[in-house]
Design a protein around this motif. Sequence first.
Motif, PDB file in Angstrom:
ATOM      1  N   LYS A  56       0.860  -1.184   0.000  1.00 26.81           N
ATOM      2  CA  LYS A  56       0.000   0.000   0.000  1.00 26.81           C
ATOM      3  C   LYS A  56       0.895   1.232   0.000  1.00 26.81           C
ATOM      4  CE  LYS A  56      -4.116  -0.361   0.771  1.00 26.81           C
ATOM      5  NZ  LYS A  56      -5.242  -0.419  -0.138  1.00 26.81           N
ATOM      6  N   SER A  63      -3.559   5.801   7.174  1.00 23.70           N
ATOM      7  CA  SER A  63      -4.228   4.678   6.504  1.00 23.70           C
ATOM      8  C   SER A  63      -5.387   4.139   7.325  1.00 23.70           C
ATOM      9  CB  SER A  63      -3.221   3.552   6.267  1.00 23.70           C
ATOM     10  OG  SER A  63      -2.192   3.974   5.422  1.00 23.70           O
ATOM     11  N   ASN A  64      -6.322   3.527   6.619  1.00 26.16           N
ATOM     12  CA  ASN A  64      -7.427   2.816   7.250  1.00 26.16           C
ATOM     13  C   ASN A  64      -7.006   1.343   7.329  1.00 26.16           C
ATOM     14  OD1 ASN A  64      -9.777   1.438   7.894  1.00 26.16           O
ATOM     15  ND2 ASN A  64     -11.082   2.798   6.687  1.00 26.16           N
ATOM     16  N   SER A  66      -7.842  -1.193   9.198  1.00 26.46           N
ATOM     17  CA  SER A  66      -8.906  -2.196   9.254  1.00 26.46           C
ATOM     18  C   SER A  66      -9.410  -2.535   7.851  1.00 26.46           C
ATOM     19  CB  SER A  66     -10.046  -1.679  10.135  1.00 26.46           C
ATOM     20  OG  SER A  66     -11.083  -2.609  10.182  1.00 26.46           O
ATOM     21  N   LYS A  67      -9.643  -1.517   7.057  1.00 31.55           N
ATOM     22  CA  LYS A  67     -10.099  -1.718   5.672  1.00 31.55           C
ATOM     23  C   LYS A  67      -9.028  -2.448   4.858  1.00 31.55           C
ATOM     24  CE  LYS A  67     -11.304   0.848   1.550  1.00 31.55           C
ATOM     25  NZ  LYS A  67     -10.475   1.756   0.803  1.00 31.55           N
ATOM     26  N   ASP A  68      -7.784  -2.040   5.040  1.00 30.76           N
ATOM     27  CA  ASP A  68      -6.692  -2.657   4.291  1.00 30.76           C
ATOM     28  C   ASP A  68      -6.520  -4.131   4.641  1.00 30.76           C
ATOM     29  OD1 ASP A  68      -6.251  -0.188   3.130  1.00 30.76           O
ATOM     30  OD2 ASP A  68      -4.575   0.331   4.453  1.00 30.76           O
ATOM     31  N   LYS A  70      -8.914  -6.170   5.593  1.00 27.84           N
ATOM     32  CA  LYS A  70      -9.999  -6.888   4.909  1.00 27.84           C
ATOM     33  C   LYS A  70      -9.667  -7.119   3.457  1.00 27.84           C
ATOM     34  CE  LYS A  70     -13.599  -5.351   8.020  1.00 27.84           C
ATOM     35  NZ  LYS A  70     -14.751  -4.477   8.222  1.00 27.84           N
ATOM     36  N   GLU A  71      -9.067  -6.123   2.795  1.00 24.72           N
ATOM     37  CA  GLU A  71      -8.692  -6.253   1.390  1.00 24.72           C
ATOM     38  C   GLU A  71      -7.625  -7.325   1.193  1.00 24.72           C
ATOM     39  OE1 GLU A  71      -7.474  -2.507  -0.198  1.00 24.72           O
ATOM     40  OE2 GLU A  71      -9.426  -1.591   0.140  1.00 24.72           O
ATOM     41  N   GLU A  74      -8.876 -10.846   1.239  1.00 25.66           N
ATOM     42  CA  GLU A  74      -9.658 -11.208   0.064  1.00 25.66           C
ATOM     43  C   GLU A  74      -8.792 -11.460  -1.173  1.00 25.66           C
ATOM     44  OE1 GLU A  74     -12.490  -8.074  -0.392  1.00 25.66           O
ATOM     45  OE2 GLU A  74     -13.511  -8.569   1.465  1.00 25.66           O
TER      46      GLU A  74
END
Length: 75
Positions: A56, A63-64, A66-68, A70-71, A74
């Motif tokens: 990233k 940065s977020n 938590s969102k990263d 999750k990405e 996946e």
Amino acid sequence: SLNDKNYKGVIEVGPGLGSLTRYLVETYDKVLCYEIDTDMIEVLNDTIESDKLKIKEGDFLKSNVSKDIKEIVEF
């Protein structure tokens, strides 16, 4: 997935030339790196080829995470 007890992931901040990153990719299921220097990102992309690695671009402190996370689970 994160619910799998055998899942191992790690976050690295500022991987630079990737000395530690190479070890992390060999050891963990997923490696999420935050790098602010675009030149270093290019070096990492040229020297470490792994589907376990996600880089990233940007400032980790902005940065977020938590969102990263999750990405990365996946991909």
